[in-house]
Structure formats: structure tokens, C-alpha cells
Design an enzyme around this catalytic site. Structure first.
Site, PDB file in Angstrom:
ATOM      1  CG  HIS A 194      -2.029  -0.946   1.206  1.00 55.60           C
ATOM      2  ND1 HIS A 194      -3.319  -0.576   0.913  1.00 55.60           N
ATOM      3  CD2 HIS A 194      -2.061  -2.283   1.410  1.00 55.60           C
ATOM      4  CE1 HIS A 194      -4.102  -1.638   0.955  1.00 55.60           C
ATOM      5  NE2 HIS A 194      -3.352  -2.697   1.254  1.00 55.60           N
ATOM      6  CE  LYS A 198      -3.925  -0.546   4.852  1.00 58.54           C
ATOM      7  NZ  LYS A 198      -5.014   0.024   5.651  1.00 58.54           N
TER       8      LYS A 198
END
Length: 312
Positions: A194, A198
Site C-alpha cells: 500500500h 497507510k
């Protein structure tokens, strides 16, 4: 080993949700309090809300160090939103209650904030009985469910809002129930990438681990998930450079004990739009449940899919 890929192209329609106010049901356009602006996901969901023809509240909640206001623009429509920081929890509660007074039964909250805010925000929504869609991952999920259920607050709580990924999750879950031990002795590996902003391990990956364990793979824990959060690692994993600021690439590998057979399940997403459209589907689903006076009050995205409520 070879891999197969498929693509789904999506064009959401514009619609409104109307029900009879004379029976205490929702009437007019749904109004969304987008908590988590001006974060990237908050903006993406806000744009999806406007595309669908719904409204955004004039005030929303945000985290520490955020600006005091922002704008969301989509299709020639601009919504200006005042932001109330978590540095001032009393002001946040006052802002939420004000929006409830202003929009009544039309109000649905969407939360894309930060893992550390999941439980404080969930407690606030439960305290005020404000219907909400929790898209933020992390936090103490058991506690979140507990306070929401005990308060009788309507909510959708889910780690993933992409309808196709949710369908895959449901499929693997059902496989585990119907064919427990089908992958007995297989070794599992799981890599998820990600954007670097994140903070936590993917909630989707955590859920999938439970289902694959049900299929009989050698014990695999959340701590075994390989989490990629640097541009260098993500690029090496196959993420396009253009998606460094927003992506979700997951590969679940299952290898037979003798190494002669391997299965791979992948879902690779660039950008955030598919999640945002799923969030708005969830908002509409929840609004319909509230309007119908549903006895069941806490749902997940599989519930939304199972009832065919996701816009095609």
C-alpha cells in the site's frame, strides 16, 4: 507459474434516495458527514458522494494538525466543509450533534480517519446514535462492534469497500466452510503493498488469513504478512510508479508440501475510486435499512453484496 487477470469497468449512475417522512423514514437526498477530510480517501469518497447526487455536510471531523476547512469539487459542484479537529473532542461532539439536528434522518457518517481514531470515533457515533460507515481499518475491532451493538446504532463496519474484492473474500470464506482442510499441509505466503501513508497492516489481508487458515494451510498468523510501505519495495512488487500515492496490491500464495503445486490469488488496485464507489453503495444500503426500520443494525459489505444493493 502462470497467472490470470481480469478487469471490470465501472460507470456509476446518479440517483437519489427518497422515502416517506410521514413514517419517520428518510426523505430527499442522503447527506454524508465525511470524516477524514482532507485526506486522500476522504476527498475521493466526497467526490463519489457528489457524483451520486448526494450532499456533503458543511462540517466534518478531522485529525490533529489538519486545516480548518477544505473543498470537495466534482462535476462542477463544490462543497465547502469546515473541519473540527480531534484536538477538541467536545467541539467534535457538538459539531456532530449540530449536523444531526440540521439533517435529521438523512445524515449518514463515513469515517476514513486513522487507526488510532477508530475507537474514539466509534464511541462518539454510538453515544450520539449516529449511523456510520467505518472504512478506517485498525483499532480494537471487537470493542468497536461491542459498543455499536450495545448502543443500537446503525453501522456498516468493513475492512474493504471494493465490491469485487469483497466478493472474493466471501468466496474464500465459503470455501473454508464448505471444504475445510482442502489445502491441508499447504504453505501460505502473503504480500501486501500500500502507499507509504497507510499506517497499519491491511484489514483485508488479516481477514483473508482467517479464511485460508480454515482451508487447512499450515498455521499462518497476521505477523507473517509481508507488508510493503516504501516506493522501492512497491515498485519491485509490480506497482506502477503512477500509483505510488494510492494502491492496494495483494498476493496470496499457497504451495503444496512437496513444492510441485502452487496457487495464487491476486487483487491489484491502482487508485481509490473503486473503494469510494463501494462506500457510497454502503451509505445508500444503510440509509435504506434505517428507513425500513431493520431490526438488524450492524452490517458488513458482504451483507450489501448479498442483497444485490451495489450499483453496477
Amino acid at each position: 507459474f502462470g497467472s490470470r487477470y481480469f478487469a471490470i469497468f465501472y460507470r456509476p449512475p446518479t440517483l437519489e434516495h427518497k422515502t416517506d417522512r410521514s413514517n419517520n423514514k428518510m426523505a430527499g437526498k442522503i447527506t454524508v458527514m465525511m470524516n477524514g477530510l482532507p485526506g486522500a480517501m476522504g476527498v475521493e469518497v466526497g467526490q463519489a458522494v457528489l457524483r451520486r447526487g448526494f450532499d456533503l455536510t458543511s462540517v466534518a471531523l478531522t485529525g490533529p494538525g489538519s486545516p480548518t476547512e477544505c473543498e470537495v469539487t466534482e462535476g462542477g459542484v463544490t462543497a465547502k466543509v469546515e473541519l473540527v479537529s480531534s484536538d477538541h473532542p467536545e467541539a467534535q461532539e457538538a459539531a456532530l450533534r449540530k449536523m444531526q439536528e440540521q439533517h435529521g434522518a438523512n445524515l449518514v457518517i463515513v469515517d476514513f480517519t486513522h487507526p488510532t481514531a477508530v475507537n474514539p470515533n466509534g464511541n462518539l457515533y454510538a453515544k450520539t446514535k449516529a449511523p456510520y460507515v467505518m472504512g478506517t481499518t485498525g483499532g480494537d475491532r471487537d470493542e468497536l462492534m461491542k459498543v455499536t451493538l450495545e448502543s443500537g446504532t446503525y453501522a456498516i463496519i468493513a475492512p474493504n469497500m471494493c465490491k469485487q474484492i469483497v466478493a472474493l473474500q466471501a468466496t474464500i470464506e465459503r470455501m473454508a466452510k464448505d471444504f475445510p482442510g482442502a489445502f491441508g499441509g499447504y504453505k501460505m505466503d502473503l504480500t501486501e503493498s500500500h502507499q507509504k501513508t497507510k499506517a497499519d497492516t491491511s484489514g483485508t489481508a488479516k481477514d483473508m488469513v482467517k479464511h485460508f487458515n480454515g482451508l487447512g494451510v499450515e498455521p499462518f498468523g497476521e505477523e507473517d504478512i509481508k507488508k510493503l510501505r516504501t516506493d522501492e519495495d512497491s515498485l519491485a512488487f509490480g506497482v506502477p510508479e503512477s500509483a505510488m500515492k494510492g494502491h492496494a496490491f495483494h498476493t496470496y500464495g499457497l504451495t503444496s508440501p512437496d513444492g510441485t503445486v502452487r496457487f495464487e490469488f491476486k487483487h491489484n488496485v491502482c487508485g481509490r475510486r473503486t473503494y469510494a464507489e463501494g462506500v457510497v453503495d454502503a451509505v445508500q444500503f444503510l440509509a435504506q435499512k434505517i428507513a425500513a426500520g431493520s431490526e438488524k443494525k450492524v452490517f458488513n459489505m458482504i451483507d450489501v453484496l448479498s442483497e444485490g444493493q451495489m450499483i453496477k
